[in-house]
Structure formats: structure tokens, C-alpha cells
Design a protein around this motif. Structure first.
Motif, mmCIF file in Angstrom:
data_model
loop_
_atom_site.group_PDB
_atom_site.id
_atom_site.type_symbol
_atom_site.label_atom_id
_atom_site.label_comp_id
_atom_site.label_asym_id
_atom_site.label_seq_id
_atom_site.Cartn_x
_atom_site.Cartn_y
_atom_site.Cartn_z
ATOM 1 N N TYR A 113 39.748 23.484 44.445
ATOM 2 C CA TYR A 113 39.363 24.091 43.176
ATOM 3 C C TYR A 113 37.914 23.777 42.855
ATOM 4 O O TYR A 113 37.374 22.735 43.266
ATOM 5 C CB TYR A 113 40.214 23.548 42.019
ATOM 6 C CG TYR A 113 41.685 23.805 42.137
ATOM 7 C CD1 TYR A 113 42.243 24.976 41.634
ATOM 8 C CD2 TYR A 113 42.534 22.867 42.723
ATOM 9 C CE1 TYR A 113 43.611 25.210 41.716
ATOM 10 C CE2 TYR A 113 43.893 23.090 42.809
ATOM 11 C CZ TYR A 113 44.426 24.261 42.304
ATOM 12 O OH TYR A 113 45.772 24.488 42.403
ATOM 13 N N ASP A 115 35.880 23.508 39.216
ATOM 14 C CA ASP A 115 35.923 23.555 37.763
ATOM 15 C C ASP A 115 34.608 24.132 37.247
ATOM 16 O O ASP A 115 33.533 23.566 37.490
ATOM 17 C CB ASP A 115 36.162 22.154 37.194
ATOM 18 C CG ASP A 115 37.555 21.624 37.544
ATOM 19 O OD1 ASP A 115 38.504 22.418 37.530
ATOM 20 O OD2 ASP A 115 37.682 20.415 37.833
ATOM 21 N N PRO A 123 37.816 26.068 32.535
ATOM 22 C CA PRO A 123 38.256 27.141 33.428
ATOM 23 C C PRO A 123 37.972 26.761 34.876
ATOM 24 O O PRO A 123 37.028 26.018 35.160
ATOM 25 C CB PRO A 123 37.421 28.337 32.986
ATOM 26 C CG PRO A 123 36.209 27.749 32.362
ATOM 27 C CD PRO A 123 36.624 26.438 31.758
ATOM 28 N N TYR A 124 38.790 27.266 35.782
ATOM 29 C CA TYR A 124 38.614 26.910 37.190
ATOM 30 C C TYR A 124 39.072 28.044 38.098
ATOM 31 O O TYR A 124 39.842 28.921 37.697
ATOM 32 C CB TYR A 124 39.377 25.625 37.529
ATOM 33 C CG TYR A 124 40.866 25.665 37.255
ATOM 34 C CD1 TYR A 124 41.761 26.182 38.187
ATOM 35 C CD2 TYR A 124 41.386 25.184 36.060
ATOM 36 C CE1 TYR A 124 43.125 26.207 37.935
ATOM 37 C CE2 TYR A 124 42.739 25.202 35.792
ATOM 38 C CZ TYR A 124 43.612 25.714 36.735
ATOM 39 O OH TYR A 124 44.962 25.751 36.472
ATOM 40 N N LEU A 125 38.539 28.010 39.326
ATOM 41 C CA LEU A 125 38.933 28.930 40.381
ATOM 42 C C LEU A 125 39.358 28.112 41.592
ATOM 43 O O LEU A 125 38.856 27.007 41.817
ATOM 44 C CB LEU A 125 37.776 29.855 40.760
ATOM 45 C CG LEU A 125 37.263 30.799 39.679
ATOM 46 C CD1 LEU A 125 36.012 31.517 40.172
ATOM 47 C CD2 LEU A 125 38.339 31.811 39.275
ATOM 48 N N GLY A 167 43.329 31.264 39.622
ATOM 49 C CA GLY A 167 42.384 31.190 38.520
ATOM 50 C C GLY A 167 43.114 30.690 37.292
ATOM 51 O O GLY A 167 44.235 31.117 37.017
ATOM 52 N N GLN A 182 47.686 29.051 34.643
ATOM 53 C CA GLN A 182 46.976 29.659 35.765
ATOM 54 C C GLN A 182 47.753 30.833 36.338
ATOM 55 O O GLN A 182 48.976 30.940 36.203
ATOM 56 C CB GLN A 182 46.713 28.632 36.865
ATOM 57 C CG GLN A 182 47.957 28.096 37.551
ATOM 58 C CD GLN A 182 47.626 27.078 38.629
ATOM 59 O OE1 GLN A 182 46.608 26.389 38.578
ATOM 60 N NE2 GLN A 182 48.493 26.966 39.626
ATOM 61 N N ARG A 184 48.350 32.905 40.021
ATOM 62 C CA ARG A 184 48.250 32.764 41.478
ATOM 63 C C ARG A 184 48.719 34.051 42.154
ATOM 64 O O ARG A 184 49.736 34.621 41.779
ATOM 65 C CB ARG A 184 49.137 31.619 41.994
ATOM 66 C CG ARG A 184 48.684 30.239 41.646
ATOM 67 C CD ARG A 184 49.555 29.176 42.309
ATOM 68 N NE ARG A 184 50.942 29.253 41.844
ATOM 69 C CZ ARG A 184 51.977 29.608 42.579
ATOM 70 N NH1 ARG A 184 51.819 29.957 43.858
ATOM 71 N NH2 ARG A 184 53.189 29.632 42.064
#
Length: 218
Positions: A113, A115, A123-125, A167, A182, A184
């Protein structure tokens, strides 16, 4: 000097957030409809082709990870059960047939991930790869005989390579506790297994997942 001094608390907070964490979440899944095949049915030399639309599935997952600045890496184990209450026989063209189908997904993944921000709302991917064991329990009348008594048509599965894109957002509610939400997309490709006669079957396994969870740093 004043700028450097002002940055010290933020740097200290970022370093304090580094380290190990554990998380757990519940999952709502919606697999994509898939076409399936059954070899040598309804007669030798022919192939049944089916369309399978899934109901909403449910499950959960746990993960253990470590943060390194803006990056995180984790090991995840998860389970989802999806169902279908009918299938459509495309060939032979029989139409919709009532069915009792359970498709179980048991997976182990390694995720990475990034951040996007640091602070109370993060928020993160991310993305991950691993393996998924998909088992199919298919109980229904055979095509093209929709009025016959239901029978066990498939009870088998396969372990496949799987990948996912993620995400989400984490909301810190205490110094070491955050809620997470999140999305997926998981794809385990095409499942190759056997029906109860020992003949080859195929089904795709991919779709949407939404996870609501809790993350604890320690």
C-alpha cells in the motif's frame, strides 16, 4: 531554523505511526456473472454452456502488516461465500433453471500500500497477489431437463493465482486505532475442475469487494 523546528512534531508523529499493525474486516462481495462449461454433457461429444449470475456474497479477512513511512506491506487471509439461485443454460438453449449453488473463496495474499496522506484521515492505494482456493458446490437439475429432480452436479474446486487492486481510507479514532473502508477488485481467473462424473468444467471467479474493518497498531 523556525521551519525546521515546526516540522519536528510532524516528523515525530510520522515515525510514531511506523511499525506493526493488525486488522480485521467484514466483506460484502459481488462477483461478476460468468459463463461456464461442462464437457460431454448432456451427451458425449457435446458441451453445456451456462450463464451464472451471483447473489451478494459475504465474508471477512484478517491481516498482519508493517508500515514504513508512507508504505505498508501486509499478509492477508480472507474468506468469502457467494451463491446463486439459478443458472441459464445457453447451450442447449433451456433457459433459466432453479439451482442451489455455493462458491467459496479462501485466499492468502501479500499486499502493498501507499498512504496518500498522513493524519487523522488517510486515503490509500494498494495491490496484492497470492493464491485463492475456489470450491464450487452446484446442486440443480441438469440442462436440458429443468423439471427433473435436482442432483449434485459439481462439488470440486481449484487453487489459482489471484491478484487484487485496492483503494480505501483509514480514519483514526484513537492514537493507535483506525476504522477502514476499502474497495477491492479481485481476480482468480478461470477455475478448472471436475463435475461429479469426472468431466471437465470451467467457471470464472472475479468481482467487486467492499471491506469495513478495524486496524490496530502495536
Amino acid at each position: 531554523f523556525l521551519t525546521s523546528t515546526a516540522a519536528l512534531p510532524a516528523m515525530a508523529q510520522a515515525q510514531d505511526e511506523d511499525g506493526w499493525y493488525a486488522s480485521a474486516s467484514v466483506t460484502v462481495a459481488q462477483l461478476e456473472s460468468t459463463e461456464g462449461t461442462i464437457a460431454n454433457a448432456p451427451a458425449p461429444g457435446s458441451t453445456v454452456r451456462t450463464s451464472n449470475a451471483f447473489e451478494t456474497g459475504f465474508g471477512g479477512q484478517v491481516a498482519l502488516g508493517r508500515r514504513f513511512g508512507a508504505f505498508r506491506i501486509e499478509a492477508e487471509a480472507g474468506y468469502v461465500r457467494s451463491t446463486q439461485d439459478s443458472y441459464v443454460s445457453i447451450a442447449p438453449p433451456t433457459g433459466s433453471i432453479v439451482a442451489d449453488v455455493k462458491e467459496d473463496e479462501l485466499r492468502g495474499m501479500v499486499n502493498g500500500y501507499f498512504d496518500l496522506t498522513r493524519g487523522a484521515v488517510q486515503p490509500y492505494l494498494g495491490a496484492g497477489a497470492g493464491v485463492a482456493r475456489v470450491d464450487v458446490d452446484f446442486f440443480a437439475p441438469r440442462a436440458p431437463f429443468p423439471t427433473e429432480a435436482p442432483r449434485q452436479l459439481i462439488k470440486d474446486g481449484e487453487t489459482r493465482f489471484a491478484y487484487q487492486f485496492i483503494g480505501g481510507v483509514a480514519v483514526r479514532v484513537a492514537p493507535k486505532v483506525a476504522f477502514t473502508l476499502q474497495y477491492r477488485w479481485l481476480d482468480a481467473g478461470t477455475i478448472h475442475a471436475k463435475d461429479t462424473r469426472g468431466e471437465a468444467i470451467t467457471r470464472d471467479h472475479r468481482g467487486h469487494h467492499v471491506d469495513l474493518g478495524l486496524r490496530l497498531r502495536f
